[in-house]
Structure formats: structure tokens, C-alpha cells
Design a protein around this motif. Structure first.
Motif, PDB file in Angstrom:
ATOM      1  N   GLU A 257       0.829  -1.203   0.000  1.00  0.00           N
ATOM      2  CA  GLU A 257       0.000   0.000   0.000  1.00  0.00           C
ATOM      3  C   GLU A 257       0.867   1.257   0.000  1.00  0.00           C
ATOM      4  O   GLU A 257       0.552   2.253  -0.673  1.00  0.00           O
TER       5      GLU A 257
ATOM      6  N   GLN B 122       2.213   1.711  -3.479  1.00  0.00           N
ATOM      7  CA  GLN B 122       1.189   2.266  -4.376  1.00  0.00           C
ATOM      8  C   GLN B 122       1.118   3.783  -4.245  1.00  0.00           C
ATOM      9  O   GLN B 122       1.054   4.506  -5.254  1.00  0.00           O
ATOM     10  N   SER B 123       1.145   4.258  -3.016  1.00  0.00           N
ATOM     11  CA  SER B 123       1.071   5.703  -2.776  1.00  0.00           C
ATOM     12  C   SER B 123       2.323   6.412  -3.291  1.00  0.00           C
ATOM     13  O   SER B 123       2.234   7.505  -3.876  1.00  0.00           O
TER      14      SER B 123
ATOM     15  N   ALA C 131       2.220   6.603  -7.064  1.00  0.00           N
ATOM     16  CA  ALA C 131       1.284   7.654  -7.476  1.00  0.00           C
ATOM     17  C   ALA C 131       1.939   9.027  -7.364  1.00  0.00           C
ATOM     18  O   ALA C 131       1.758   9.896  -8.236  1.00  0.00           O
TER      19      ALA C 131
ATOM     20  N   ILE D 150      -6.241  -3.280  -7.766  1.00  0.00           N
ATOM     21  CA  ILE D 150      -5.355  -2.114  -7.689  1.00  0.00           C
ATOM     22  C   ILE D 150      -5.137  -1.534  -9.083  1.00  0.00           C
ATOM     23  O   ILE D 150      -5.093  -0.307  -9.265  1.00  0.00           O
TER      24      ILE D 150
ATOM     25  N   ASP E  24      -8.476   0.281  -9.769  1.00  0.00           N
ATOM     26  CA  ASP E  24      -8.829   1.362  -8.851  1.00  0.00           C
ATOM     27  C   ASP E  24      -7.779   2.472  -8.782  1.00  0.00           C
ATOM     28  O   ASP E  24      -8.120   3.632  -8.482  1.00  0.00           O
ATOM     29  N   ARG E  25      -6.495   2.139  -9.036  1.00  0.00           N
ATOM     30  CA  ARG E  25      -5.450   3.138  -8.843  1.00  0.00           C
ATOM     31  C   ARG E  25      -4.625   3.401 -10.111  1.00  0.00           C
ATOM     32  O   ARG E  25      -4.459   4.554 -10.511  1.00  0.00           O
ATOM     33  N   LEU E  26      -4.125   2.348 -10.751  1.00  0.00           N
ATOM     34  CA  LEU E  26      -3.224   2.570 -11.878  1.00  0.00           C
ATOM     35  C   LEU E  26      -3.939   3.112 -13.103  1.00  0.00           C
ATOM     36  O   LEU E  26      -3.373   3.916 -13.850  1.00  0.00           O
TER      37      LEU E  26
ATOM     38  N   LEU F 112      -4.069   6.808 -12.859  1.00  0.00           N
ATOM     39  CA  LEU F 112      -2.750   7.406 -13.105  1.00  0.00           C
ATOM     40  C   LEU F 112      -2.408   7.369 -14.590  1.00  0.00           C
ATOM     41  O   LEU F 112      -1.829   8.322 -15.126  1.00  0.00           O
TER      42      LEU F 112
END
Length: 232
Positions: free
Chosen positions: A131, A134-135, A138, A167, A170-172, A175
Motif C-alpha cells: 500500500e 502504491q502511494s 502515485a 489495484i 482502482d489506482r493505476l 494514473l
């Protein structure tokens, strides 16, 4: 040859005498490239995994130098070493802290180097550390320096392959879309390759139509001719 000399000296003298001497006495970029390359294959010469820090410390220093060719070779050697590691503790205790340090340094060269290490470390560290990674990744994608954002984008496909599917979505993906709209054409240029990589990983026609197709169509009409040419 560094590895031959190390073989003759043995692990103790290689760690305590040879490596410090070589790294402190050399500042020629061409020589540093060769040193960075050799360090990735010297795990046995320093006494194995338990002594890997004696290789990671100089490689981390080389990841921060101004010359890009030296940094690229140092990152490649760190990746080579990571692939030789069998213990999860080594990744958490040695590799992860190095990635954190490089990601948060003031020097843009350090942050650029960090981008190439996420994919090889991620799956070998605990969930909480993932986690954090991931931050940090980003943050690199939003870095104030365009060259860092470009390098983060260049390594996105590799990182996307190792993160969990949720992930990725939801995140990459967010970005990826953000970088495809970057105000620097050198960053948008990299997003074309990411269109291909992200599309393959999504594996869902609905998501492809919602995420990567609009990006591809927008880049095909980009103001920069280099971007349009690369799309074609």
C-alpha cells in the motif's frame, strides 16, 4: 576485472577492502557504468544474500548520479540482484527501504531510478508495504519534474503486471489516464505504449472501451506530431 579480483580476494576482503576502494576512487562515468554492471553479478563474491547490503549500498549511490547511463545500469543490476533473492525478509529489510529512500530524495535522478524498481519488489513485501508503494508510485506519477513523470509512465506496464487486479483498476488506471493528459508531450508519448499494456491487462472489452480507447483516440489527435506519429 572486478569479479575476478573479488574471486581471488574472497568475500571478506571484497566487502571490506575492494568495493570501498573502487567506489571511492572512481568518478569517470564510463568506468562507473562498468562497475554498476559488475555489481549485479557479485552476490556470491560478497558472501551471498546475507551480505547483499554491501552491493545495494553502492548501487543506491550510483542510482543518484547525474549521468543517466550509470543510473540505468545500476537499476538493472539491482533488479538482477532482486531476482536472485529467495528470502522475503531480505526484500522487506533491504530492497524496500532503498526504494523508499530513492523515491523520496530531493534529487530528480534518484526518483527516476526508483521508478524502475517497483515491479521487482512489490510482490515480495507485505500488504501494508504494498500500500505504501502504491502511494509512492502515485506521487512519482505526479512529480513536479517532467522527467520523473515520464520515467514513472515508462515503468507503468511493468508495475501493472504485478499489482492485484483491483489495484490496477482502482489506482493505476487513473494514473494512466492522468499521464496521458500531461502537459509535456514526452510524457504523453509514453502513454501510447501504456494503452497497449493496460488494454491487455484489463481483459474486459467494456473497460477497454471506457478507459483505453478514449485515450488512444485523444492521443491520435494530439497537438504534438511525434505523439500522433507514434499512435499511427
Amino acid at each position: 576485472r572486478l569479479d575476478h579480483i573479488a574471486s581471488s580476494l574472497g568475500p571478506n576482503r571484497t566487502r571490506d577492502e575492494l568495493l570501498p576502494y573502487v567506489l571511492e576512487s572512481e568518478d569517470d562515468d564510463e568506468v562507473l557504468i562498468q562497475i554498476a554492471e559488475k555489481l549485479g553479478g557479485m552476490l556470491s563474491h560478497v558472501g551471498g544474500e546475507d551480505n547483499i547490503v554491501h552491493l545495494l549500498n553502492p548501487l543506491e549511490a550510483l542510482c543518484m548520479v547525474e549521468e543517466m547511463a550509470v543510473r540505468v545500469r545500476a537499476v538493472r543490476s539491482i533488479v538482477d540482484l532482486a531476482r536472485q533473492i529467495r528470502g522475503a525478509n531480505t526484500m522487506s529489510q533491504c530492497f524496500l527501504p532503498m526504494v523508499v529512500r530513492l523515491s523520496k530524495k530531493d534529487w530528480f535522478s534518484s526518483r527516476m531510478s526508483a521508478c524502475g524498481l517497483y515491479a521487482v519488489v512489490y510482490n515480495s513485501v507485505p500488504t501494508k508495504a504494498q500500500e505504501e508503494m502504491q502511494s509512492m508510485y502515485a506521487a512519482l506519477c505526479r512529480d513536479r519534474t517532467p522527467r520523473v513523470r515520464k520515467t514513472a509512465a515508462s515503468n507503468m506496464n511493468a508495475f501493472a503486471k504485478v499489482v492485484q487486479p483491483h489495484i490496477l483498476k482502482d489506482r493505476l488506471v487513473g494514473l494512466f489516464v492522468q499521464l496521458s493528459k500531461d502537459d509535456q508531450d514526452s510524457v504523453r508519448l509514453v502513454s501510447i505504449e501504456n494503452c497497449v499494456g493496460i488494454s491487455e491487462l484489463l481483459g474486459d472489452d467494456r473497460l477497454r472501451n471506457e478507459v483505453t480507447l478514449p485515450v488512444a483516440l485523444r492521443l491520435a489527435q494530439d497537438p504534438c506530431w511525434r505523439v500522433r506519429w507514434s499512435v499511427a
